[in-house]
Motif scaffolding. Structure first.
Motif, PDB file in Angstrom:
ATOM      1  N   SER A  44     -10.044   0.937   1.712  1.00 37.05           N
ATOM      2  CA  SER A  44      -9.929   0.999   3.020  1.00 37.05           C
ATOM      3  C   SER A  44      -8.576   1.569   3.594  1.00 37.05           C
ATOM      4  O   SER A  44      -8.372   2.674   4.460  1.00 37.05           O
ATOM      5  CB  SER A  44     -10.091   0.024   3.730  1.00 37.05           C
ATOM      6  OG  SER A  44     -10.012   0.079   5.183  1.00 37.05           O
ATOM      7  N   ARG A  45      -7.545   1.063   2.832  1.00 37.32           N
ATOM      8  CA  ARG A  45      -6.068   1.590   3.210  1.00 37.32           C
ATOM      9  C   ARG A  45      -5.801   3.098   2.665  1.00 37.32           C
ATOM     10  O   ARG A  45      -5.100   3.776   3.466  1.00 37.32           O
ATOM     11  CB  ARG A  45      -5.094   0.523   2.540  1.00 37.32           C
ATOM     12  CG  ARG A  45      -5.122  -0.688   3.037  1.00 37.32           C
ATOM     13  CD  ARG A  45      -3.898  -1.493   3.016  1.00 37.32           C
ATOM     14  NE  ARG A  45      -4.151  -2.806   3.598  1.00 37.32           N
ATOM     15  CZ  ARG A  45      -3.155  -3.916   3.460  1.00 37.32           C
ATOM     16  NH1 ARG A  45      -1.984  -3.533   3.267  1.00 37.32           N
ATOM     17  NH2 ARG A  45      -3.493  -5.304   3.617  1.00 37.32           N
ATOM     18  N   ILE A  46      -6.312   3.496   1.684  1.00 39.85           N
ATOM     19  CA  ILE A  46      -6.283   4.962   1.391  1.00 39.85           C
ATOM     20  C   ILE A  46      -7.004   5.762   2.253  1.00 39.85           C
ATOM     21  O   ILE A  46      -6.511   6.704   2.759  1.00 39.85           O
ATOM     22  CB  ILE A  46      -6.956   5.088   0.083  1.00 39.85           C
ATOM     23  CG1 ILE A  46      -6.229   4.391  -1.158  1.00 39.85           C
ATOM     24  CG2 ILE A  46      -7.071   6.624  -0.342  1.00 39.85           C
ATOM     25  CD1 ILE A  46      -6.868   4.362  -2.638  1.00 39.85           C
ATOM     26  N   ASN A  47      -8.185   5.516   2.868  1.00 42.30           N
ATOM     27  CA  ASN A  47      -8.701   6.197   3.929  1.00 42.30           C
ATOM     28  C   ASN A  47      -7.886   6.070   5.088  1.00 42.30           C
ATOM     29  O   ASN A  47      -7.915   7.154   5.829  1.00 42.30           O
ATOM     30  CB  ASN A  47      -9.978   5.383   4.241  1.00 42.30           C
ATOM     31  CG  ASN A  47     -11.095   5.661   3.124  1.00 42.30           C
ATOM     32  OD1 ASN A  47     -11.155   6.682   2.443  1.00 42.30           O
ATOM     33  ND2 ASN A  47     -12.368   4.991   3.004  1.00 42.30           N
ATOM     34  N   GLU A  48      -7.252   5.177   5.582  1.00 41.01           N
ATOM     35  CA  GLU A  48      -6.495   5.042   6.540  1.00 41.01           C
ATOM     36  C   GLU A  48      -5.253   5.851   6.685  1.00 41.01           C
ATOM     37  O   GLU A  48      -4.808   6.571   7.518  1.00 41.01           O
ATOM     38  CB  GLU A  48      -6.040   3.668   7.122  1.00 41.01           C
ATOM     39  CG  GLU A  48      -7.279   2.669   7.422  1.00 41.01           C
ATOM     40  CD  GLU A  48      -7.019   1.163   7.517  1.00 41.01           C
ATOM     41  OE1 GLU A  48      -7.623   0.334   7.995  1.00 41.01           O
ATOM     42  OE2 GLU A  48      -5.880   0.935   6.993  1.00 41.01           O
ATOM     43  N   LYS A  49      -4.634   6.168   5.421  1.00 37.88           N
ATOM     44  CA  LYS A  49      -3.171   6.709   5.249  1.00 37.88           C
ATOM     45  C   LYS A  49      -3.291   7.837   4.421  1.00 37.88           C
ATOM     46  O   LYS A  49      -2.324   8.613   4.772  1.00 37.88           O
ATOM     47  CB  LYS A  49      -2.197   5.518   4.661  1.00 37.88           C
ATOM     48  CG  LYS A  49      -2.093   4.402   5.374  1.00 37.88           C
ATOM     49  CD  LYS A  49      -0.970   3.433   5.116  1.00 37.88           C
ATOM     50  CE  LYS A  49      -0.834   2.228   5.816  1.00 37.88           C
ATOM     51  NZ  LYS A  49       0.319   1.416   5.402  1.00 37.88           N
ATOM     52  N   ASP A  59       1.002  -1.194   0.025  1.00 35.05           N
ATOM     53  CA  ASP A  59      -0.120   0.039   0.005  1.00 35.05           C
ATOM     54  C   ASP A  59       0.679   1.167  -0.044  1.00 35.05           C
ATOM     55  O   ASP A  59       0.295   2.265  -0.120  1.00 35.05           O
ATOM     56  CB  ASP A  59      -1.002  -0.166   1.207  1.00 35.05           C
ATOM     57  CG  ASP A  59      -0.307  -0.045   2.501  1.00 35.05           C
ATOM     58  OD1 ASP A  59       1.100   0.397   2.738  1.00 35.05           O
ATOM     59  OD2 ASP A  59      -0.740  -0.563   3.536  1.00 35.05           O
ATOM     60  N   LYS A  60       2.154   1.141   0.186  1.00 29.77           N
ATOM     61  CA  LYS A  60       2.995   2.319   0.135  1.00 29.77           C
ATOM     62  C   LYS A  60       2.964   3.107  -1.081  1.00 29.77           C
ATOM     63  O   LYS A  60       2.788   4.103  -1.180  1.00 29.77           O
ATOM     64  CB  LYS A  60       4.434   1.814   0.445  1.00 29.77           C
ATOM     65  CG  LYS A  60       5.228   3.019   0.714  1.00 29.77           C
ATOM     66  CD  LYS A  60       6.620   2.646   0.958  1.00 29.77           C
ATOM     67  CE  LYS A  60       7.651   4.096   1.249  1.00 29.77           C
ATOM     68  NZ  LYS A  60       9.110   3.453   1.659  1.00 29.77           N
ATOM     69  N   LYS A  61       3.270   2.455  -2.326  1.00 30.62           N
ATOM     70  CA  LYS A  61       3.304   3.224  -3.460  1.00 30.62           C
ATOM     71  C   LYS A  61       1.780   3.853  -3.859  1.00 30.62           C
ATOM     72  O   LYS A  61       1.691   4.910  -4.092  1.00 30.62           O
ATOM     73  CB  LYS A  61       3.549   2.058  -4.600  1.00 30.62           C
ATOM     74  CG  LYS A  61       4.999   2.114  -4.804  1.00 30.62           C
ATOM     75  CD  LYS A  61       5.501   1.265  -6.057  1.00 30.62           C
ATOM     76  CE  LYS A  61       6.975   0.933  -5.979  1.00 30.62           C
ATOM     77  NZ  LYS A  61       7.272  -0.203  -5.273  1.00 30.62           N
ATOM     78  N   PHE A  62       0.781   3.240  -3.436  1.00 33.00           N
ATOM     79  CA  PHE A  62      -0.498   3.873  -4.136  1.00 33.00           C
ATOM     80  C   PHE A  62      -1.078   4.816  -2.892  1.00 33.00           C
ATOM     81  O   PHE A  62      -1.536   5.717  -3.587  1.00 33.00           O
ATOM     82  CB  PHE A  62      -1.635   2.690  -4.416  1.00 33.00           C
ATOM     83  CG  PHE A  62      -2.097   2.022  -3.269  1.00 33.00           C
ATOM     84  CD1 PHE A  62      -3.074   2.606  -2.345  1.00 33.00           C
ATOM     85  CD2 PHE A  62      -1.890   0.621  -3.206  1.00 33.00           C
ATOM     86  CE1 PHE A  62      -3.641   1.526  -1.468  1.00 33.00           C
ATOM     87  CE2 PHE A  62      -2.539  -0.153  -2.083  1.00 33.00           C
ATOM     88  CZ  PHE A  62      -3.162   0.283  -1.410  1.00 33.00           C
ATOM     89  N   THR A  63      -0.756   4.772  -1.820  1.00 36.50           N
ATOM     90  CA  THR A  63      -1.154   5.790  -0.887  1.00 36.50           C
ATOM     91  C   THR A  63      -0.096   6.993  -1.149  1.00 36.50           C
ATOM     92  O   THR A  63      -0.748   8.107  -1.049  1.00 36.50           O
ATOM     93  CB  THR A  63      -1.118   5.496   0.645  1.00 36.50           C
ATOM     94  OG1 THR A  63       0.197   4.884   0.927  1.00 36.50           O
ATOM     95  CG2 THR A  63      -1.970   4.362   1.039  1.00 36.50           C
ATOM     96  N   GLU A  64       1.025   6.913  -1.235  1.00 33.47           N
ATOM     97  CA  GLU A  64       1.808   7.948  -1.722  1.00 33.47           C
ATOM     98  C   GLU A  64       1.429   8.550  -3.162  1.00 33.47           C
ATOM     99  O   GLU A  64       1.311   9.963  -3.309  1.00 33.47           O
ATOM    100  CB  GLU A  64       3.150   7.567  -1.960  1.00 33.47           C
ATOM    101  CG  GLU A  64       3.833   7.139  -0.573  1.00 33.47           C
ATOM    102  CD  GLU A  64       5.381   6.575  -0.705  1.00 33.47           C
ATOM    103  OE1 GLU A  64       5.858   6.453  -1.877  1.00 33.47           O
ATOM    104  OE2 GLU A  64       6.201   6.400   0.232  1.00 33.47           O
ATOM    105  N   SER A  65       1.050   7.714  -4.051  1.00 32.74           N
ATOM    106  CA  SER A  65       0.430   8.390  -5.230  1.00 32.74           C
ATOM    107  C   SER A  65      -0.765   9.100  -5.053  1.00 32.74           C
ATOM    108  O   SER A  65      -1.143  10.204  -5.504  1.00 32.74           O
ATOM    109  CB  SER A  65       0.263   7.184  -6.319  1.00 32.74           C
ATOM    110  OG  SER A  65      -0.324   7.918  -7.413  1.00 32.74           O
ATOM    111  N   VAL A  66      -1.854   8.791  -4.063  1.00 31.77           N
ATOM    112  CA  VAL A  66      -2.987   9.271  -3.755  1.00 31.77           C
ATOM    113  C   VAL A  66      -2.672  10.723  -3.029  1.00 31.77           C
ATOM    114  O   VAL A  66      -3.376  11.693  -3.416  1.00 31.77           O
ATOM    115  CB  VAL A  66      -3.740   8.588  -2.946  1.00 31.77           C
ATOM    116  CG1 VAL A  66      -4.768   9.335  -2.390  1.00 31.77           C
ATOM    117  CG2 VAL A  66      -4.360   7.276  -3.515  1.00 31.77           C
TER     118      VAL A  66
END
Length: 326
Positions: free
Chosen positions: A276-281, A245-252
């Motif tokens: 869910s992980r995007i919402n969390e991070k 989830d690191k790459k996509f949350t950073e991209s978001v």
């Protein structure tokens, strides 16, 4: 450096690893004489013999159960289940034995096996031949779930899967077996399991996908660039367990707008966990609700109606435009 399709790249990985490591065995329905239903194991029987390339009965529970025993005894079996819909018959062996053995034995035993499963639609197949049920396996602690998107990463990820000390479900998008060719190095190349890759860079929108949908998403991103001036960043997950989830949350955090694309059913699908992980991070970076472009909550149809089920470029573009306009 040869240009290979995905079927040839997987065959190359199997051949090279079997040449290098005598403990690697291949088994499954029709993998020997016929070279597999998709000819992915073609030529392996002739090179390595029937002791290491074993045609099995049509019994998925036996194939996986035998692979668990072989792995616990020190071998590295690579078993093939012809289609993802047939894997349900082996779910007890996968969930109750392969996934749990390290925990159950307090690490006295481990199960270094790979279960190759062609999955997904796009080849006009019959019932139980076109499912995308990766969530079943990703939801099972103890299993790793790898999903390549092209020839080069399929070869590299399969080598890593064979060498992994724990069981790996290796889901092969059969629509991609011969969809395109790509340069694949002659020398050995591996890729870490659990690391995604940025397949296309962009600053306006994040598109998260995997498997066969990666190619559709890249085509949609190009169309958005040409027609709308939207530059989308495409994240190819490559595995859904572990989920990077690191790459996509950073991209978001960079783009603020997101589309998740997968072939699996919408409800309780991988997209739900991704969001869910995007919402969390990265929740406070979002400029609009996350859009999902997925399969529908019905049994995947076959023949002509299959195309209406599988996300295509136009559906992905529509989802992206919705994300940009919200």
């Amino acid at each position: 450096m040869a240009e290979l399709n995905m079927a040839e790249a997987i065959n190359l990985a199997l051949r090279q690893e079997m040449e290098k490591d005598d403990s690697v065995y291949v088994l499954g329905e029709d993998v020997g004489v016929d070279g597999g239903v998709f000819r992915v194991t073609d030529g392996l029987l002739k090179q390595f013999g029937e002791d290491r390339v074993m045609d099995t009965p049509l019994a998925e529970a036996a194939i996986v159960g035998m692979s668990v025993g072989m792995a616990m005894a020190g071998l590295k079996p690579v078993c093939e289940l012809q289609f993802s819909g047939f894997s349900y018959f082996a779910f007890h062996q996968l969930e109750g034995q392969a996934a749990r053995m390290r925990w159950r034995s307090r690490s006295s035993y481990h199960v270094p096996m790979v279960c190759r499963i062609p999955y997904g639609g796009g080849v006009r197949a019959l019932e139980h031949h076109s499912e995308s049920r990766e969530t079943y396996y990703a939801h099972t602690p103890g299993l790793k779930v790898v999903i390549p998107s092209g020839p080069r990463n399929a070869r590299a990820l399969l080598l890593s899967a064979i060498r992994d000390p724990d069981p790996v479900i290796f889901l092969e998008p059969k629509a991609m077996y011969r969809a395109f060719r790509e340069e694949v190095p002659d020398e050995e190349e591996t890729q870490p399991i659990g690391e995604s890759q940025v397949a296309r860079k962009g600053d306006d929108l994040t598109m998260i996908t995997y498997g066969a949908m990666t190619q559709h998403t890249l085509e949609a991103a190009d169309k958005l660039s040409d027609e709308d001036g939207i530059e989308a960043e495409v994240i190819d997950l490559l595995s859904v367990s572990p989920l990077d989830d690191k790459k996509f949350t950073e991209s978001v955090r960079k783009t603020g707008r997101v589309v998740v694309v997968h072939e699996a059913h919408r409800s309780f699908g991988p997209g739900a966990e991704i969001i869910s992980r995007i919402n969390e991070k990265s929740f406070y970076y979002l400029e609009a609700p996350v859009q999902r472009v997925t399969g529908y909550d019905v049994i995947i149809p076959y023949f002509a109606r299959e195309k209406a089920y599988i996300p295509d470029v136009d559906r992905i573009v529509a989802g992206a435009r919705q994300a940009m306009n919200d």
